[in-house]
Write a protein that holds these residues in place. Structure first.
Motif, PDB file in Angstrom:
ATOM      1  N   UNK A 173       0.852  -1.196   0.000  1.00  0.00           N
ATOM      2  CA  UNK A 173       0.000   0.000   0.000  1.00  0.00           C
ATOM      3  C   UNK A 173       0.886   1.244   0.000  1.00  0.00           C
ATOM      4  N   UNK A 174       1.394   1.565  -1.178  1.00  0.00           N
ATOM      5  CA  UNK A 174       2.353   2.665  -1.341  1.00  0.00           C
ATOM      6  C   UNK A 174       1.720   3.801  -2.133  1.00  0.00           C
ATOM      7  N   UNK A 175       2.202   5.036  -1.933  1.00  0.00           N
ATOM      8  CA  UNK A 175       1.720   6.147  -2.758  1.00  0.00           C
ATOM      9  C   UNK A 175       1.896   5.843  -4.246  1.00  0.00           C
ATOM     10  N   UNK A 176       0.861   6.131  -5.011  1.00  0.00           N
ATOM     11  CA  UNK A 176       0.888   5.879  -6.451  1.00  0.00           C
ATOM     12  C   UNK A 176       0.280   4.555  -6.857  1.00  0.00           C
ATOM     13  N   UNK A 177       0.093   3.636  -5.894  1.00  0.00           N
ATOM     14  CA  UNK A 177      -0.488   2.326  -6.213  1.00  0.00           C
ATOM     15  C   UNK A 177      -2.001   2.462  -6.382  1.00  0.00           C
ATOM     16  N   UNK A 178      -2.532   1.782  -7.370  1.00  0.00           N
ATOM     17  CA  UNK A 178      -3.974   1.782  -7.599  1.00  0.00           C
ATOM     18  C   UNK A 178      -4.647   0.707  -6.740  1.00  0.00           C
ATOM     19  N   UNK A 179      -5.824   1.047  -6.214  1.00  0.00           N
ATOM     20  CA  UNK A 179      -6.516   0.139  -5.301  1.00  0.00           C
ATOM     21  C   UNK A 179      -7.994   0.018  -5.671  1.00  0.00           C
ATOM     22  N   UNK A 180      -8.563  -1.079  -5.208  1.00  0.00           N
ATOM     23  CA  UNK A 180     -10.002  -1.311  -5.277  1.00  0.00           C
ATOM     24  C   UNK A 180     -10.417  -1.835  -3.908  1.00  0.00           C
ATOM     25  N   UNK A 181     -11.476  -1.259  -3.341  1.00  0.00           N
ATOM     26  CA  UNK A 181     -11.912  -1.695  -2.022  1.00  0.00           C
ATOM     27  C   UNK A 181     -13.374  -1.339  -1.806  1.00  0.00           C
ATOM     28  N   UNK A 182     -13.952  -1.982  -0.828  1.00  0.00           N
ATOM     29  CA  UNK A 182     -15.300  -1.655  -0.377  1.00  0.00           C
ATOM     30  C   UNK A 182     -15.178  -1.099   1.022  1.00  0.00           C
ATOM     31  N   UNK A 183     -15.811   0.058   1.275  1.00  0.00           N
ATOM     32  CA  UNK A 183     -15.619   0.740   2.552  1.00  0.00           C
ATOM     33  C   UNK A 183     -16.949   1.192   3.129  1.00  0.00           C
ATOM     34  N   UNK A 184     -16.968   1.254   4.457  1.00  0.00           N
ATOM     35  CA  UNK A 184     -18.158   1.717   5.177  1.00  0.00           C
ATOM     36  C   UNK A 184     -17.992   3.188   5.529  1.00  0.00           C
ATOM     37  N   UNK A 185     -18.939   4.050   5.138  1.00  0.00           N
ATOM     38  CA  UNK A 185     -18.810   5.476   5.471  1.00  0.00           C
ATOM     39  C   UNK A 185     -19.025   5.731   6.952  1.00  0.00           C
ATOM     40  N   UNK A 186     -18.258   6.675   7.494  1.00  0.00           N
ATOM     41  CA  UNK A 186     -18.402   7.099   8.889  1.00  0.00           C
ATOM     42  C   UNK A 186     -19.036   8.489   8.928  1.00  0.00           C
ATOM     43  N   UNK A 187     -19.524   8.888  10.089  1.00  0.00           N
ATOM     44  CA  UNK A 187     -20.212  10.175  10.203  1.00  0.00           C
ATOM     45  C   UNK A 187     -19.281  11.366   9.997  1.00  0.00           C
ATOM     46  N   UNK A 188     -17.959  11.161  10.166  1.00  0.00           N
ATOM     47  CA  UNK A 188     -17.020  12.276  10.008  1.00  0.00           C
ATOM     48  C   UNK A 188     -16.523  12.418   8.573  1.00  0.00           C
ATOM     49  N   UNK A 189     -17.115  11.662   7.643  1.00  0.00           N
ATOM     50  CA  UNK A 189     -16.723  11.777   6.242  1.00  0.00           C
ATOM     51  C   UNK A 189     -15.624  10.825   5.823  1.00  0.00           C
ATOM     52  N   UNK A 190     -15.039  10.086   6.777  1.00  0.00           N
ATOM     53  CA  UNK A 190     -14.030   9.089   6.432  1.00  0.00           C
ATOM     54  C   UNK A 190     -14.705   7.753   6.148  1.00  0.00           C
ATOM     55  N   UNK A 191     -13.887   6.766   5.797  1.00  0.00           N
ATOM     56  CA  UNK A 191     -14.393   5.426   5.524  1.00  0.00           C
ATOM     57  C   UNK A 191     -13.559   4.417   6.305  1.00  0.00           C
ATOM     58  N   UNK A 192     -14.123   3.248   6.528  1.00  0.00           N
ATOM     59  CA  UNK A 192     -13.353   2.162   7.132  1.00  0.00           C
ATOM     60  C   UNK A 192     -13.407   0.961   6.196  1.00  0.00           C
ATOM     61  N   UNK A 193     -12.295   0.219   6.131  1.00  0.00           N
ATOM     62  CA  UNK A 193     -12.210  -0.926   5.237  1.00  0.00           C
ATOM     63  C   UNK A 193     -11.485  -2.079   5.911  1.00  0.00           C
ATOM     64  N   UNK A 194     -11.963  -3.286   5.664  1.00  0.00           N
ATOM     65  CA  UNK A 194     -11.358  -4.484   6.229  1.00  0.00           C
ATOM     66  C   UNK A 194     -10.475  -5.201   5.222  1.00  0.00           C
ATOM     67  N   UNK A 195     -10.527  -4.778   3.950  1.00  0.00           N
ATOM     68  CA  UNK A 195      -9.732  -5.448   2.919  1.00  0.00           C
ATOM     69  C   UNK A 195      -9.473  -4.501   1.767  1.00  0.00           C
ATOM     70  N   UNK A 196      -8.336  -4.685   1.107  1.00  0.00           N
ATOM     71  CA  UNK A 196      -7.924  -3.840  -0.013  1.00  0.00           C
ATOM     72  C   UNK A 196      -7.310  -4.732  -1.086  1.00  0.00           C
TER      73      UNK A 196
END
Length: 202
Positions: A168-191
């Protein structure tokens, strides 16, 4: 169980749990490029141009991808393919993921997908695979439903391989499913992350 089997099982779990959730639409799919990682927080610029912060679970699962040949899509394989409807009633694949055997049955079904505005996702067993002039013609069965898909020669065909946080380095492309949080961030268990030049195509 060997170390390789343990890694493959971990990779399977990292990816498998996400697909049924995607089908239900409970989470947000994020496709984009990593800007940076600080602790458990990963900043991603999405394909839509938004910057989002994704908080990674303590035991986050990371998977990479390895390229396969078109001929590796064989009868009996369990695959996932994003596709668009063709004018002849046959779906045209945008990508194909050949699941490791340990992941057979993952997210089985045919449902809407958001790779493009009109795309679907089919996770199914290959009943037949016939080489044609314009690609590989597949007949798939998912939960009793038969789906016909043409895979053009230039479509990416991949399988999953284990990854690590170091991928998980800068510039790497990712695909993930994330749960939105009330503060506008997301949480993810897998990438799923680009590895050795192979970008997650789904």
């Amino acid at each position: 169980m060997t170390r390789r089997h343990l890694l493959l099982a971990a990779s399977a779990l990292a990816f498998a749990g996400s697909l049924p959730t995607y089908a239900q639409g409970a989470q947000r799919r994020i496709r984009g490029t990593i800007d940076g990682v600080s602790g458990r927080d990963m900043v991603v610029t999405t394909r839509e141009g938004q910057k989002v912060t994704v908080r990674l679970a303590e035991n986050v699962g990371v998977s990479g991808m390895r390229k396969l040949a078109l001929a590796d899509i064989a009868p009996g394989s369990f695959i996932g393919t994003a596709a668009e409807p063709g004018p002849d009633g046959v779906w045209r694949a945008l990508e194909v993921l050949v699941f490791p055997e340990a992941m057979r049955g993952t997210g089985e079904g045919h449902f809407a997908w958001d790779l493009t505005p009109t795309s679907s996702m089919t996770n199914a067993t290959v009943d037949s695979a016939v080489q044609a002039n314009d690609g590989r013609s597949l007949t798939l069965t998912a939960r009793g439903q038969q789906v016909r898909v043409m895979v053009p020669p230039d479509v990416p065909v991949v399988t999953l391989i284990p990854g690590t946080m170091d991928d998980l380095k800068p510039g790497a492309q990712v695909f993930l499913s994330a749960t939105p949080a009330t503060d506008g961030t997301f949480t993810a268990a897998r990438v799923t992350v680009a590895k050795d030049g192979v970008v997650p195509p789904m």
